[in-house]
Write a protein that holds these residues in place. Sequence first.
Motif, PDB file in Angstrom:
ATOM      1  N   MET A   1      76.710  39.174   1.453  1.00 26.53           N
ATOM      2  CA  MET A   1      75.236  39.270  -0.039  1.00 26.53           C
ATOM      3  C   MET A   1      74.873  38.509   0.147  1.00 26.53           C
ATOM      4  O   MET A   1      74.172  37.607  -1.084  1.00 26.53           O
ATOM      5  CB  MET A   1      76.190  39.999  -0.666  1.00 26.53           C
ATOM      6  N   SER A   2      75.928  37.130   0.498  1.00 28.97           N
ATOM      7  CA  SER A   2      75.099  35.623  -0.251  1.00 28.97           C
ATOM      8  C   SER A   2      73.595  35.748   0.211  1.00 28.97           C
ATOM      9  O   SER A   2      72.593  36.014   1.036  1.00 28.97           O
ATOM     10  CB  SER A   2      75.829  34.606   0.616  1.00 28.97           C
ATOM     11  N   ARG A   3      72.837  34.446  -1.173  1.00 32.90           N
ATOM     12  CA  ARG A   3      71.360  34.373  -0.628  1.00 32.90           C
ATOM     13  C   ARG A   3      71.327  33.266  -0.531  1.00 32.90           C
ATOM     14  O   ARG A   3      71.979  31.972  -0.327  1.00 32.90           O
ATOM     15  CB  ARG A   3      70.826  34.782  -1.757  1.00 32.90           C
ATOM     16  N   CYS A   4      70.099  32.314  -0.178  1.00 33.10           N
ATOM     17  CA  CYS A   4      69.521  31.353  -0.343  1.00 33.10           C
ATOM     18  C   CYS A   4      68.414  31.202  -0.646  1.00 33.10           C
ATOM     19  O   CYS A   4      67.042  31.862  -0.584  1.00 33.10           O
ATOM     20  CB  CYS A   4      69.589  30.747   1.661  1.00 33.10           C
ATOM     21  N   PHE A   5      68.127  30.136  -1.647  1.00 31.75           N
ATOM     22  CA  PHE A   5      66.997  29.773  -2.178  1.00 31.75           C
ATOM     23  C   PHE A   5      66.483  28.525  -2.120  1.00 31.75           C
ATOM     24  O   PHE A   5      67.475  27.536  -1.579  1.00 31.75           O
ATOM     25  CB  PHE A   5      67.173  29.736  -4.137  1.00 31.75           C
ATOM     26  N   TYR A   6      65.129  28.147  -2.183  1.00 33.65           N
ATOM     27  CA  TYR A   6      64.654  27.025  -1.716  1.00 33.65           C
ATOM     28  C   TYR A   6      63.527  26.838  -2.623  1.00 33.65           C
ATOM     29  O   TYR A   6      63.026  27.501  -3.505  1.00 33.65           O
ATOM     30  CB  TYR A   6      63.743  27.638  -0.143  1.00 33.65           C
TER      31      TYR A   6
ATOM     32  N   ASP B   1      75.726  31.032  -1.942  1.00 31.64           N
ATOM     33  CA  ASP B   1      74.688  31.250  -2.349  1.00 31.64           C
ATOM     34  C   ASP B   1      74.305  29.334  -1.386  1.00 31.64           C
ATOM     35  O   ASP B   1      75.259  28.547  -1.748  1.00 31.64           O
ATOM     36  CB  ASP B   1      73.919  31.274  -3.656  1.00 31.64           C
ATOM     37  N   ARG B   2      72.776  29.079  -1.208  1.00 28.37           N
ATOM     38  CA  ARG B   2      72.950  27.915  -1.294  1.00 28.37           C
ATOM     39  C   ARG B   2      71.107  27.554  -1.562  1.00 28.37           C
ATOM     40  O   ARG B   2      70.184  28.333  -1.785  1.00 28.37           O
ATOM     41  CB  ARG B   2      72.172  27.824   0.635  1.00 28.37           C
TER      42      ARG B   2
ATOM     43  N   ALA C   1      84.130  29.563   0.273  1.00 31.20           N
ATOM     44  CA  ALA C   1      82.191  30.474  -0.196  1.00 31.20           C
ATOM     45  C   ALA C   1      82.075  29.849  -0.983  1.00 31.20           C
ATOM     46  O   ALA C   1      81.556  29.915  -2.246  1.00 31.20           O
ATOM     47  CB  ALA C   1      82.278  31.919  -0.238  1.00 31.20           C
ATOM     48  N   PRO C   2      81.321  28.350  -0.706  1.00 30.28           N
ATOM     49  CA  PRO C   2      80.778  28.452  -1.894  1.00 30.28           C
ATOM     50  C   PRO C   2      79.541  27.871  -1.733  1.00 30.28           C
ATOM     51  O   PRO C   2      79.166  27.999  -1.061  1.00 30.28           O
ATOM     52  CB  PRO C   2      82.082  26.117  -1.451  1.00 30.28           C
ATOM     53  N   ILE C   3      78.967  27.192  -3.425  1.00 30.02           N
ATOM     54  CA  ILE C   3      77.358  27.655  -3.465  1.00 30.02           C
ATOM     55  C   ILE C   3      77.058  26.066  -2.652  1.00 30.02           C
ATOM     56  O   ILE C   3      77.737  25.041  -3.062  1.00 30.02           O
ATOM     57  CB  ILE C   3      77.898  27.647  -4.796  1.00 30.02           C
ATOM     58  N   ILE C   4      76.399  26.401  -1.817  1.00 27.01           N
ATOM     59  CA  ILE C   4      75.698  24.674  -0.771  1.00 27.01           C
ATOM     60  C   ILE C   4      74.895  24.141  -1.774  1.00 27.01           C
ATOM     61  O   ILE C   4      73.324  24.902  -2.176  1.00 27.01           O
ATOM     62  CB  ILE C   4      75.418  24.456  -0.210  1.00 27.01           C
ATOM     63  N   LEU C   5      74.358  23.080  -2.358  1.00 28.22           N
ATOM     64  CA  LEU C   5      72.941  22.462  -2.468  1.00 28.22           C
ATOM     65  C   LEU C   5      73.043  21.694  -1.424  1.00 28.22           C
ATOM     66  O   LEU C   5      73.632  20.514  -1.136  1.00 28.22           O
ATOM     67  CB  LEU C   5      73.228  22.034  -3.946  1.00 28.22           C
ATOM     68  N   GLU C   6      71.588  21.104  -0.351  1.00 25.19           N
ATOM     69  CA  GLU C   6      70.916  20.457   0.353  1.00 25.19           C
ATOM     70  C   GLU C   6      69.963  20.617   0.509  1.00 25.19           C
ATOM     71  O   GLU C   6      68.617  21.212  -0.271  1.00 25.19           O
ATOM     72  CB  GLU C   6      71.751  21.292   1.992  1.00 25.19           C
ATOM     73  N   GLY C   7      69.860  20.358   1.244  1.00 23.33           N
ATOM     74  CA  GLY C   7      67.701  19.894   1.622  1.00 23.33           C
ATOM     75  C   GLY C   7      67.596  20.741   3.156  1.00 23.33           C
ATOM     76  O   GLY C   7      68.318  21.459   3.373  1.00 23.33           O
ATOM     77  N   TYR C   8      66.860  20.672   3.113  1.00 21.33           N
ATOM     78  CA  TYR C   8      65.341  21.883   4.144  1.00 21.33           C
ATOM     79  C   TYR C   8      64.658  20.556   4.931  1.00 21.33           C
ATOM     80  O   TYR C   8      63.796  19.656   3.570  1.00 21.33           O
ATOM     81  CB  TYR C   8      65.667  23.033   3.414  1.00 21.33           C
ATOM     82  N   GLY C   9      63.654  20.920   6.136  1.00 16.17           N
ATOM     83  CA  GLY C   9      62.846  19.900   6.470  1.00 16.17           C
ATOM     84  C   GLY C   9      63.077  19.020   6.601  1.00 16.17           C
ATOM     85  O   GLY C   9      64.364  18.291   7.165  1.00 16.17           O
ATOM     86  N   GLU C  10      61.909  18.349   7.345  1.00 16.50           N
ATOM     87  CA  GLU C  10      61.735  16.457   7.801  1.00 16.50           C
ATOM     88  C   GLU C  10      61.678  15.644   5.884  1.00 16.50           C
ATOM     89  O   GLU C  10      61.269  15.869   5.598  1.00 16.50           O
ATOM     90  CB  GLU C  10      60.521  16.460   8.688  1.00 16.50           C
ATOM     91  N   GLY C  11      62.035  14.586   6.334  1.00 12.39           N
ATOM     92  CA  GLY C  11      61.693  13.938   6.285  1.00 12.39           C
ATOM     93  C   GLY C  11      63.009  12.957   5.148  1.00 12.39           C
ATOM     94  O   GLY C  11      64.194  12.936   5.668  1.00 12.39           O
TER      95      GLY C  11
END
Length: 458
Positions: A5-10, A44-45, A68-78
Amino acid sequence: MNTDMSRCFYVDAEMGSDGNEGVSSEAAWKTLARVNAEPLKPGDRVRLRRGCRWDEMLRPQGDGCFGAPIILEGYGEGEKPWVAGDGGYASLFLDGVSFYTADGLKITNHGKERGIRSGICVRGKARGVTEGISILNCEVTDVNGENRRAMGVYKSMYWNSGIYVTFPGRTSEKDHLHDILIQGNYVHDVHTSGVRVNQQEDFINDIHHTHVVVRGNRIERTGSDGIIVANCISPLIDGNRCFDAGALGNLKDTQLIAGVWVCATENALIQRNEVARTALFEADGSAFDTDWGTAGDTVFQYNYTHGNKGGFWLDCIGLNHNEECGKTILRYNISIGDEKAITREDKGLPAEIYGNYFGGLEQMPEVCTRDSGCSHSFFSNIFDYEKEPESGFKASFYRGNWYGSMENLPEDSEGKPGVPFAVEAPEEGSAPEGLDWCWKYWERLAALVTKEKKKDRS
């Protein structure tokens, strides 16, 4: 724990909208304020779009859990996603939350004037154990925090950092930090220290934080110290590179710093670090320091230091003396061109200094400044100098050392002229940067001590 049930927010500062659901890159949120308003759950991410910048604080809410830590990370290019903050207390503020990983972010925090200000701050909750925090592969720069020593309690340079890990009030066996990892970060051009771990109430011998590791970070051009770790049981400071600590400080404001040091710790281990060109202001300025309130044995081993203006090691172990204090052990280190002194001061508690290489200057630095050095014992070290220290060898104890081409030597019944082997840098110059070439010499220094010990037993 089941994380299905973990989620991913952008989050996309350019194309996003806080009216979106945030659950895909096409329907991303826009602001960090929207992230801060969302109660996060284990697994969650939060993904920040690379190449974007946010001039606000990221202060997420909710706990992860073990596995199951909460992850703060990047996505995409650059480029790394850039959290620029707003000149407030911190740009990334993990306040009283557990089980978080921040990975690959760029952090800045520039205010109008200096003040208590960090790039990343981890602050424990006041009651219970705050745990499972990892700060990985982040770049922290342009943090104009406080580097003035004389600002007083809670307002001086010891209450902020590029990466600042702290605890409100005082710790205890029930209330402390656990499982904190600061690894692979690049902290540079900050007016604070590089990395700081402590509790809010400073200069008290509370030693309760557990499993604290500061590993593989690169720290350059700070306004005060490089790395300071306090209030921890058996902390590990491993494989860091700390260059030009204090380069952004000055005599009037900063006064006293060291490259890497510990205080109110028990059995701290500092190994495989490179510390170079630490600034010397009023005093101190050494690569390493065993400071107030330490307990057990503090070990500095397999390190490489060079060009530190105040010298190799500062002995402040007797300040705010801890009854559980043992000794400092400095072994198998390479010190090239460290100026001023091999040891600075002597607070009356034992230091065993053995199997180290000291060289890179024509004249040997002072053995001990200010004090006699009678608490310091030198065994099986290589002193590769042409001239003895200006003030002689002081009252330290010597046995089985090599004295290069010096003529006026201390009392050492097993002392030897010359050196058993030459420490040769892999490129032109006496003190290159990098640790790869040090390994074979660390091994030879350790083997040298083992050989001498075998002779003693035979």
